[in-house]
Structure formats: C-alpha cells, structure tokens
Scaffold this active site. Structure first.
Site, PDB file in Angstrom:
ATOM      1  N   HIS A  61       8.698  -1.089  12.440  1.00 52.60           N
ATOM      2  CA  HIS A  61       7.752  -1.135  11.650  1.00 52.60           C
ATOM      3  C   HIS A  61       7.960  -2.728  11.086  1.00 52.60           C
ATOM      4  CE1 HIS A  61       3.657  -1.607   9.562  1.00 52.60           C
ATOM      5  NE2 HIS A  61       4.203  -1.610   8.275  1.00 52.60           N
ATOM      6  N   ASP A  91       0.842  -1.330   0.031  1.00 50.45           N
ATOM      7  CA  ASP A  91      -0.057   0.723   0.128  1.00 50.45           C
ATOM      8  C   ASP A  91       0.774   0.723  -0.215  1.00 50.45           C
ATOM      9  OD1 ASP A  91       0.343  -0.957   2.955  1.00 50.45           O
ATOM     10  OD2 ASP A  91      -0.962   0.685   3.431  1.00 50.45           O
TER      11      ASP A  91
END
Lengths: 305, 305
Positions: free
Chosen positions: B143, B67
């Site tokens: 992340h 994304d």
C-alpha cells in the site's frame, strides 16, 4: 431575514450510547457555518443532516476530553480527500495542533489546504473572530482541564433608510450615514423629518452562547449576558449536585439558574449522562427554574431568524 | 463445537458515506475477541451489535490511514471510563503508541489499565501471538504506507480418545499421548486396536486471513494458503485496474484471483469505494473468478463453526 440557526449533531456525554452522539453543534449565521466541538462520528452526523462540509471555515473545540474532539482528525482528513483548498480555522487548546499533525504525519498526509490553529489562552476571555457583522469571543469555564465557552454576537446594525425618502430627496453620503446612525433630517424648506419616520428599525442583533462542560460557575454570566440562545450543559439531574460538583459538571437546575441570571431568552440543555435513558424529566427540572428551556436531541434545529 | 465467527462492523473506504462505516471487524475464537482495524465510530458499531468491549484483548491495526484507526483512541478511552483493569494489546505501526499517548496526555487521562503496544516490523512477517490453540501472524501488504495483513490459524488438534475405550482399559498417560497423536494400541492380550477405532477425529483447525488495503500483490499468497475465510479488500470494480494500481488498492477480480491462488475456501470482499451506491455487481464480478465469495456489509456474521 438572514439565517441564524443552530443544529445539534450530538448531545451525549463521554460514554457512548445508542441514544446520543458525542458533543457537536453547527451554527449557521447567514450561511457561514461554525462548528462547535467535534466528538467521534461528527462527520457522519454532518452527512446525515446534509451539512455542507466545505462551508465550515471555523471550528471551536471547547476542551480536550475525547467526546469533544476525537472526530476532528477525521473531519480534517475528509476535507482533504474532498479536495478542499480553503483555509480551516481551529480554535482550541494549544496541544490540539500537535495532536492533529502527529496523525497526519503518520499517514504521510500533506493537506492541500491550511489548518490554522488559534491556541486559546487558559483562564482568559478573548476575541477570536470579528468581521462587520459578527464578533466571537471565548471565555473560561470551570472543568477538570482547561475548557472554554464561546459566544457569538451579531453587531448592532445601522438603521435602514426608507426607499421613498431616498427617491424624494438628494441626500449627500455623509448625511445618509448620520441618518442611519439615528439623526433626524431637515430638508431645504426647513422641515424636520424625525428619524423614525424616514428609517426602518434593523433586525436586532442575534446571539448564541455555547457553555460546554463546566461545573456551576457564576463568572460565565457576564460573558453571556442577554444572549438569545444559551446552550448550557446539564449532565446530571438536580438531585445529583454532589456528583456534578465532583465531576465538574452541572445539573439541570444549575444550567437554568445561569440562564436566568444571564437574562438569556432561551436555554438549550444537553450533554446528558449515559445513565439517562429518558431525558424528559431533565427538561422539566430545568423548566421549573427557567421556563423557556429546550432539550437537545440529535438533529434538533433552533431557528433564531 | 467452539466458536469461530467473524463480524463485520464497517466495510467502507476513506470517504464517509451514509451507506458504510470505515473498516473494522471482530473475530470471535472461542469467545476471545480480536478487533481488526478500528475506524472512526467503531465503538458505536460495537454497541449496536452488542460486542462486549471488555472481551477484546487484542487489537490489530493494519496501517495508519485514518479510516483504519481513528476510532482507536475513542475505544481506548471508553475502556478506561468503563473501569477496565485488564491489559489491552495493540499491534500496529510503531507510531501508533505516540498517537494514542499524545491524546491521553492532553486530557490528563491516566489509564487504569495497560495498553501494550507491539510495533510491527515493516516489510516482514512475524508471529504476533501464540497460545496452545492459536497462532496469529502478520505479513506485509503493498500500500502507499506500511501496511500489514493478519492471519489467524488454529493449531492442529490431537485426536480425541473415545470414552468407552478409556473406561475399559487402564492406559498409562504416556500411551494416551501416543494414541492422541495417532498411534494404534495393543492390549494385554496382544490384540491390536487401530487408532481410528479408538479415537475420534478432532475438528479441523479453522483459519482466517485479513488482507486490508493493498494493491494486487502475489507475495501475500504464501501467507494465507488454504485459509477457510479470506477477507481481501476490493475497493474498485474490475475495469478500474488502473485506478487500483495508482491508489494501491485492488479490484474485485484481483481479490478473487488471490483467493483462488491461495486455495481459500471462502472470500469476503469489502472496502468499497464511496462511488458505489450498489455493490451487488462487485460481488458478481468477484464470483466470476472465485464463486464462493461473499460481500461485506455492516453487521454481517460469518460463522465457521
């Protein structure tokens, strides 16, 4: 009557415009969904038109120009995020597998389902899928890089025996099969029951051919003979035959000429060059050669029920 | 006053919805455009909001979750089709180069312009770009995979000497530079002209930090100190701290806490989980901690002029 319906998700060409999305269509045959090409943003178009992602089990990629496949990785990733476990079959250029895997690897994504790649053989027609109702074949087109068309044909159905007849006579199973195949029946009193009196004609098998990017190429005709619906690209207006030839694309009239030669029932044109703001005249041009032509648009449904 | 403006092209998260597009923002600094992330469909969003494709010379990809980068190949291809010849600089994970090249090669595309890849060093902050007006640095986020934030800071400007003063006195160039740097001036009659009388204060340098996918991660604070505008992801509502931690994302209040600790002037939140149909309450939550918060939406402009 069972479903046989095409939905257009995108019918533009390579340059993005606000008018059209890149190539993608969904064919619904008895609630089995087949995805044809998957340009960037296809998954959003699927959301928009309420296409159920998980119902798609087979994806056909005509060639590796971006406007026909850049949306595939996003679709594959989303299926994973949605928890898919069912296999996904992808038919396309052999290099597609590496393209998808390279990207999944980069994001440390290990799919919970299997993507099964079926590399297409360049310059050849092959049976890609077959079950009791349907056969799907590829056939070569004439574009700058290896490109394939796809044709979906339902199989000829056996005749349906009338209910009254079955209730009245105790017919053994092998005789039933003969009758379904077209045989007459002689009862115990020697009376002949002609087949057309005791059976009903099944629905005629429906068919669809997807002819994505190609120049005018007569060898496709044999593969798409008599189809009910033919999608054929028509990137250019009729007067731009030179542009079409140089860019390995077709004009409106060339698409219509192929439809006529193939004895198609209906023609759908699309893949319009970004130069065309209004595509009405493209439709008119095609209709001059093949009157039963439709013009693709995002969201268009064509129901062959 | 020169431009310093952020435009949000997409602020959704990984699952596609009809409400949001995947991550992408464009920062306009004096009509130089910088693209931050490039989710699927970014080029269509750019068309929609009249962003001039060819004005983009630098693209920053925070990490290789789809994304945030699935739209890059489409953008790169379209620049080629539009006839670009100017270089394009792409900053991101080292594997991005192979991902893009594999796809270009598959379509036999030989770009007429150069894409210059600048691989980012994992877990490090680096200067990525510097000219007389601007410095751009990366810094590591926390992340699931290697992810970077980016901070854009205009340089401190020299003071502007008033026109009247320059007309009245014949000042040599080296003295001019001293005055611009803040020195007073003594004229031939021995009269002192204090710097603030003969110069104007230049605009204060503006700054923007882009903190894409990350868990709550205090080490980012030092990198984004005193920024005028901070974008910080806020995938989850405040009560879902566990979800956030497990998925290496942040909550609204965590984003706001970082903004406060960094002494940011303004906070922009986005990257909303697909579960949220209405995001108003997310904004309210962040505002409880950091009142000067804005909520991202497709098409939103934030002008720091």
């Amino acid at each position: 009557m069972t479903t046989f319906k095409l939905k257009v998700l995108g019918c533009g060409s390579a340059l993005p415009t606000m008018r059209h999305h890149p190539s993608s269509q969904v064919l619904n045959i008895n609630e089995k969904l087949f995805l044809l090409d998957c340009g960037e943003g296809t998954q959003l178009q699927m959301r928009k038109y309420h296409i159920k992602f998980q119902k798609i089990e087979h994806v056909f990629i005509s060639h590796l120009h971006g406007d026909h496949f850049f949306g595939l990785i996003g679709f594959v990733s989303t299926l994973h995020l949605l928890g898919r476990t069912k296999d996904l079959h992808v038919y396309g250029d052999a290099r597609l597998e590496n393209i998808i895997h390279t990207q999944l690897k980069a994001s440390d994504t290990f799919l919970r389902y299997q993507v099964i790649f079926h590399p297409l053989t360049p310059k050849k027609s092959e049976v890609l899928f077959e079950d009791e109702n349907l056969v799907i074949k590829s056939f070569p087109l004439n574009h700058r890089i290896n490109t394939w068309g796809f044709v979906f044909r339902e199989k000829v159905k056996l005749r349906n025996i009338k209910r009254d007849f079955l209730l009245e006579y105790d017919v053994p199973i092998d005789v039933i099969m003969d009758i379904k195949a077209g045989a007459d029946f002689i009862d115990e009193n020697g009376k002949l029951h002609p087949n057309h009196k005791i059976t009903k004609t099944p629905r005629s098998p429906r068919s669809f051919a997807y002819v994505s990017d190609t120049s005018y190429y007569e060898p496709v005709i044999e593969h798409i003979k008599d189809v009910h619906l033919l999608y054929h690209e028509a990137t250019f207006e009729a007067s731009r035959e030179n542009d079409a030839r140089n860019k390995f694309h077709a004009t409106t009239k060339q698409a219509a000429t192929i439809a006529k030669a193939a004895n198609a029932q209906k023609l759908l044109i699309g893949h319009y060059s970004a130069r065309y703001v209004d595509t009405d005249f493209l439709l008119e041009e095609a209709k001059e050669v093949f009157p039963n032509t439709l013009s693709a648009n995002e969201g268009l449904d064509i129901d062959l029920r």
